[in-house]
Design a protein around this motif. Sequence first.
Motif, PDB file in Angstrom:
ATOM      1  N   VAL A  17      -0.936   2.088   3.469  1.00  0.00           N
ATOM      2  CA  VAL A  17      -0.801   0.649   3.690  1.00  0.00           C
ATOM      3  C   VAL A  17      -1.328  -0.122   2.482  1.00  0.00           C
ATOM      4  CG1 VAL A  17      -1.434  -1.277   5.190  1.00  0.00           C
ATOM      5  CG2 VAL A  17      -0.901   0.950   6.188  1.00  0.00           C
ATOM      6  N   ALA A  18      -2.425   0.342   1.894  1.00  0.00           N
ATOM      7  CA  ALA A  18      -2.959  -0.304   0.693  1.00  0.00           C
ATOM      8  C   ALA A  18      -1.954  -0.212  -0.451  1.00  0.00           C
ATOM      9  CB  ALA A  18      -4.290   0.338   0.293  1.00  0.00           C
ATOM     10  N   ALA A  19      -1.329   0.935  -0.607  1.00  0.00           N
ATOM     11  CA  ALA A  19      -0.324   1.102  -1.665  1.00  0.00           C
ATOM     12  C   ALA A  19       0.855   0.165  -1.431  1.00  0.00           C
ATOM     13  CB  ALA A  19       0.152   2.556  -1.716  1.00  0.00           C
ATOM     14  N   MET A  20       1.295   0.060  -0.188  1.00  0.00           N
ATOM     15  CA  MET A  20       2.407  -0.824   0.122  1.00  0.00           C
ATOM     16  C   MET A  20       2.039  -2.287  -0.120  1.00  0.00           C
ATOM     17  SD  MET A  20       4.562  -1.313   3.596  1.00  0.00           S
ATOM     18  CE  MET A  20       3.535  -2.623   4.232  1.00  0.00           C
ATOM     19  N   ALA A  21       0.831  -2.684   0.268  1.00  0.00           N
ATOM     20  CA  ALA A  21       0.386  -4.070   0.073  1.00  0.00           C
ATOM     21  C   ALA A  21       0.391  -4.431  -1.414  1.00  0.00           C
ATOM     22  CB  ALA A  21      -1.000  -4.273   0.677  1.00  0.00           C
ATOM     23  N   LEU A  22      -0.110  -3.525  -2.245  1.00  0.00           N
ATOM     24  CA  LEU A  22      -0.104  -3.783  -3.691  1.00  0.00           C
ATOM     25  C   LEU A  22       1.320  -3.859  -4.233  1.00  0.00           C
ATOM     26  CD1 LEU A  22      -3.063  -1.470  -4.723  1.00  0.00           C
ATOM     27  CD2 LEU A  22      -3.027  -3.973  -4.841  1.00  0.00           C
ATOM     28  N   ASP A  23       2.199  -2.993  -3.734  1.00  0.00           N
ATOM     29  CA  ASP A  23       3.599  -3.019  -4.165  1.00  0.00           C
ATOM     30  C   ASP A  23       4.280  -4.324  -3.743  1.00  0.00           C
ATOM     31  OD1 ASP A  23       3.328  -0.542  -5.344  1.00  0.00           O
ATOM     32  OD2 ASP A  23       4.303   0.552  -3.706  1.00  0.00           O
ATOM     33  N   ILE A  24       3.961  -4.809  -2.546  1.00  0.00           N
ATOM     34  CA  ILE A  24       4.539  -6.073  -2.080  1.00  0.00           C
ATOM     35  C   ILE A  24       4.109  -7.215  -2.998  1.00  0.00           C
ATOM     36  CG2 ILE A  24       4.431  -7.813  -0.250  1.00  0.00           C
ATOM     37  CD1 ILE A  24       4.435  -5.471   1.765  1.00  0.00           C
ATOM     38  N   LEU A  25       2.817  -7.269  -3.332  1.00  0.00           N
ATOM     39  CA  LEU A  25       2.344  -8.330  -4.237  1.00  0.00           C
ATOM     40  C   LEU A  25       3.081  -8.274  -5.566  1.00  0.00           C
ATOM     41  CD1 LEU A  25      -1.524  -8.789  -4.012  1.00  0.00           C
ATOM     42  CD2 LEU A  25       0.278 -10.207  -3.084  1.00  0.00           C
ATOM     43  N   GLN A  26       3.233  -7.075  -6.098  1.00  0.00           N
ATOM     44  CA  GLN A  26       3.915  -6.929  -7.387  1.00  0.00           C
ATOM     45  C   GLN A  26       5.375  -7.365  -7.287  1.00  0.00           C
ATOM     46  OE1 GLN A  26       3.892  -2.941  -8.958  1.00  0.00           O
ATOM     47  NE2 GLN A  26       4.279  -3.665 -11.019  1.00  0.00           N
ATOM     48  N   SER A  27       6.024  -7.068  -6.172  1.00  0.00           N
ATOM     49  CA  SER A  27       7.442  -7.417  -6.030  1.00  0.00           C
ATOM     50  C   SER A  27       7.650  -8.921  -5.862  1.00  0.00           C
ATOM     51  CB  SER A  27       8.062  -6.679  -4.845  1.00  0.00           C
ATOM     52  OG  SER A  27       7.565  -7.182  -3.626  1.00  0.00           O
ATOM     53  N   MET A  28       6.614  -9.649  -5.495  1.00  0.00           N
ATOM     54  CA  MET A  28       6.740 -11.095  -5.323  1.00  0.00           C
ATOM     55  C   MET A  28       7.090 -11.790  -6.637  1.00  0.00           C
ATOM     56  SD  MET A  28       6.423 -11.641  -2.141  1.00  0.00           S
ATOM     57  CE  MET A  28       6.301 -13.414  -2.113  1.00  0.00           C
ATOM     58  N   ASP A  29       6.763 -11.167  -7.763  1.00  0.00           N
ATOM     59  CA  ASP A  29       7.109 -11.742  -9.067  1.00  0.00           C
ATOM     60  C   ASP A  29       8.622 -11.905  -9.225  1.00  0.00           C
ATOM     61  OD1 ASP A  29       4.436 -11.785  -9.748  1.00  0.00           O
ATOM     62  OD2 ASP A  29       4.520  -9.894 -10.866  1.00  0.00           O
ATOM     63  N   ASP A  30       9.385 -11.077  -8.529  1.00  0.00           N
ATOM     64  CA  ASP A  30      10.838 -11.098  -8.653  1.00  0.00           C
ATOM     65  C   ASP A  30      11.508 -12.073  -7.694  1.00  0.00           C
ATOM     66  OD1 ASP A  30      10.556  -9.051 -10.528  1.00  0.00           O
ATOM     67  OD2 ASP A  30      10.777  -7.485  -9.003  1.00  0.00           O
ATOM     68  N   LEU A  31      10.736 -12.672  -6.782  1.00  0.00           N
ATOM     69  CA  LEU A  31      11.316 -13.552  -5.764  1.00  0.00           C
ATOM     70  C   LEU A  31      11.066 -15.016  -6.089  1.00  0.00           C
ATOM     71  CD1 LEU A  31      10.238 -11.604  -2.565  1.00  0.00           C
ATOM     72  CD2 LEU A  31      12.467 -11.567  -3.690  1.00  0.00           C
ATOM     73  N   LYS A  32      12.056 -15.828  -5.819  1.00  0.00           N
ATOM     74  CA  LYS A  32      11.950 -17.277  -6.026  1.00  0.00           C
ATOM     75  C   LYS A  32      12.290 -17.992  -4.728  1.00  0.00           C
ATOM     76  CE  LYS A  32      11.169 -16.895 -10.441  1.00  0.00           C
ATOM     77  NZ  LYS A  32       9.794 -16.617 -10.698  1.00  0.00           N
TER      78      LYS A  32
END
Length: 137
Positions: A17-32
């Motif tokens: 879950v921690a790995a997924m949470a960090l991945d979600i934060l990183q992927s937010m850079d691609d969303l507008k």
Amino acid sequence: MVVSGIPVRKEQHAEPVAAMALDILQSMDDLKDPSTGGPLTITIGMHTGPVAAGLVGEKTPQYCLFGDSVNIAARLRTTCLPMRIQISESCNEALKGTDFQTEFRGQIELKGKGKTRTYWLTGRKSDSLTPEVSAIR
């Protein structure tokens, strides 16, 4: 909501879950935000603890989770700063000795819980390696 370690209990339930949470934060850079074109933000709360789970409903059964752990995770999310992952003390303990980095945030007021020690999940230790070392791994 995401859960790990049920219905079959796992010792390392907090790490995926921690790995997924960090991945979600990183992927937010691609969303507008389509309405403004500006960046979207997210808040994430993580807690580890016991839950009750079961199917609810007859026409469209849903697997639901109940209990204090669900409430604590939700309150951690609602008291979190944008683009941060706020975790409970028990979650911080579960991540000790792993590849994840945390830092003490302080005590915050959680509805129904009072003053509660919380932490930020800040990243992975392996991410702090120099680019040359990361390339070798």
